[in-house]
Design a protein around this motif. Structure first.
Motif, PDB file in Angstrom:
ATOM      1  N   ALA A 176     -10.312  -1.700  -8.495  1.00 40.69           N
ATOM      2  CA  ALA A 176     -10.352  -2.928  -9.295  1.00 40.69           C
ATOM      3  C   ALA A 176      -8.996  -3.285  -9.878  1.00 40.69           C
ATOM      4  O   ALA A 176      -8.665  -4.452 -10.013  1.00 40.69           O
ATOM      5  CB  ALA A 176     -11.370  -2.787 -10.416  1.00 40.69           C
ATOM      6  N   VAL A 177      -8.182  -2.303 -10.208  1.00 44.78           N
ATOM      7  CA  VAL A 177      -6.918  -2.586 -10.892  1.00 44.78           C
ATOM      8  C   VAL A 177      -5.780  -2.903  -9.937  1.00 44.78           C
ATOM      9  O   VAL A 177      -4.828  -3.588 -10.306  1.00 44.78           O
ATOM     10  CB  VAL A 177      -6.511  -1.426 -11.837  1.00 44.78           C
ATOM     11  N   ASN A 178      -5.847  -2.434  -8.696  1.00 45.17           N
ATOM     12  CA  ASN A 178      -4.792  -2.682  -7.711  1.00 45.17           C
ATOM     13  C   ASN A 178      -5.419  -2.846  -6.323  1.00 45.17           C
ATOM     14  O   ASN A 178      -5.193  -2.034  -5.431  1.00 45.17           O
ATOM     15  CB  ASN A 178      -3.789  -1.518  -7.730  1.00 45.17           C
ATOM     16  N   PRO A 179      -6.223  -3.894  -6.122  1.00 43.21           N
ATOM     17  CA  PRO A 179      -6.995  -4.009  -4.884  1.00 43.21           C
ATOM     18  C   PRO A 179      -6.165  -4.154  -3.609  1.00 43.21           C
ATOM     19  O   PRO A 179      -6.618  -3.778  -2.540  1.00 43.21           O
ATOM     20  CB  PRO A 179      -7.867  -5.245  -5.111  1.00 43.21           C
ATOM     21  N   HIS A 180      -4.962  -4.663  -3.715  1.00 38.61           N
ATOM     22  CA  HIS A 180      -4.144  -4.870  -2.519  1.00 38.61           C
ATOM     23  C   HIS A 180      -3.181  -3.726  -2.266  1.00 38.61           C
ATOM     24  O   HIS A 180      -2.528  -3.690  -1.232  1.00 38.61           O
ATOM     25  CB  HIS A 180      -3.387  -6.192  -2.615  1.00 38.61           C
ATOM     26  N   GLY A 181      -3.084  -2.789  -3.236  1.00 35.45           N
ATOM     27  CA  GLY A 181      -2.283  -1.595  -3.059  1.00 35.45           C
ATOM     28  C   GLY A 181      -0.796  -1.863  -3.066  1.00 35.45           C
ATOM     29  O   GLY A 181      -0.370  -2.938  -3.464  1.00 35.45           O
ATOM     30  N   PRO A 182      -0.007  -0.954  -2.681  1.00 36.59           N
ATOM     31  CA  PRO A 182      -0.389   0.379  -2.232  1.00 36.59           C
ATOM     32  C   PRO A 182      -0.671   1.309  -3.403  1.00 36.59           C
ATOM     33  O   PRO A 182      -0.315   1.022  -4.533  1.00 36.59           O
ATOM     34  CB  PRO A 182       0.850   0.855  -1.458  1.00 36.59           C
ATOM     35  N   CYS A 183      -1.293   2.452  -3.088  1.00 36.83           N
ATOM     36  CA  CYS A 183      -1.612   3.440  -4.123  1.00 36.83           C
ATOM     37  C   CYS A 183      -0.368   4.208  -4.557  1.00 36.83           C
ATOM     38  O   CYS A 183      -0.266   4.620  -5.709  1.00 36.83           O
ATOM     39  CB  CYS A 183      -2.663   4.416  -3.618  1.00 36.83           C
ATOM     40  N   GLN A 184       0.544   4.404  -3.612  1.00 35.41           N
ATOM     41  CA  GLN A 184       1.765   5.151  -3.928  1.00 35.41           C
ATOM     42  C   GLN A 184       2.555   4.413  -5.006  1.00 35.41           C
ATOM     43  O   GLN A 184       2.777   3.214  -4.911  1.00 35.41           O
ATOM     44  CB  GLN A 184       2.616   5.322  -2.676  1.00 35.41           C
TER      45      GLN A 184
END
Length: 117
Positions: free
Chosen positions: A101-109
């Motif tokens: 929900a907080v960063n739906p488009h990413g990236p996770c890194q």
């Protein structure tokens, strides 16, 4: 028609339109990605269509409802299925379609919201 394949209609969800038909030798599940006519789509829903013939119903067609999507670069294997993003983050949705929900488009890194489970 090959024995292990069924005619599959690919339907775009918005705007609703049929993109065409294809013979698939695998059964796409919601959350899978499908390359069709040079574009990538996420499978949102799969519907089976049956035909009554000779006193019994038989599966004769599959309808896939899809939306245009980019294949995610980040995937994590969780309980035998692939989820988008880094599943070690508490915000990860553990979904094949939505990262978080907080960063739906990413990236996770290097995400500023990352918190280890």
């Amino acid at each position: 028609m090959e024995p292990d394949s069924l005619p599959t209609e690919v339907i775009l969800t918005h705007p609703r339109q049929s993109l065409g038909k294809v013979q698939l030798d695998w059964t796409p599940q919601p959350g899978n990605y499908l390359d069709f006519q040079g574009k990538t789509y996420a499978v949102l829903e799969r519907r089976h269509r049956y035909q009554f013939k000779y006193g019994r119903y038989r599966l004769y067609n599959i309808a896939l409802y899809v939306q245009f999507a980019q294949r995610p670069a980040e995937k994590t294997l969780v309980d035998g299925r692939w989820v988008v993003g880094d599943a070690t983050c508490i915000y990860n949705a553990k979904s094949e379609i939505v990262r978080c929900a907080v960063n739906p488009h990413g990236p996770c890194q290097d995400c500023r919201y990352y918190e280890k489970v």
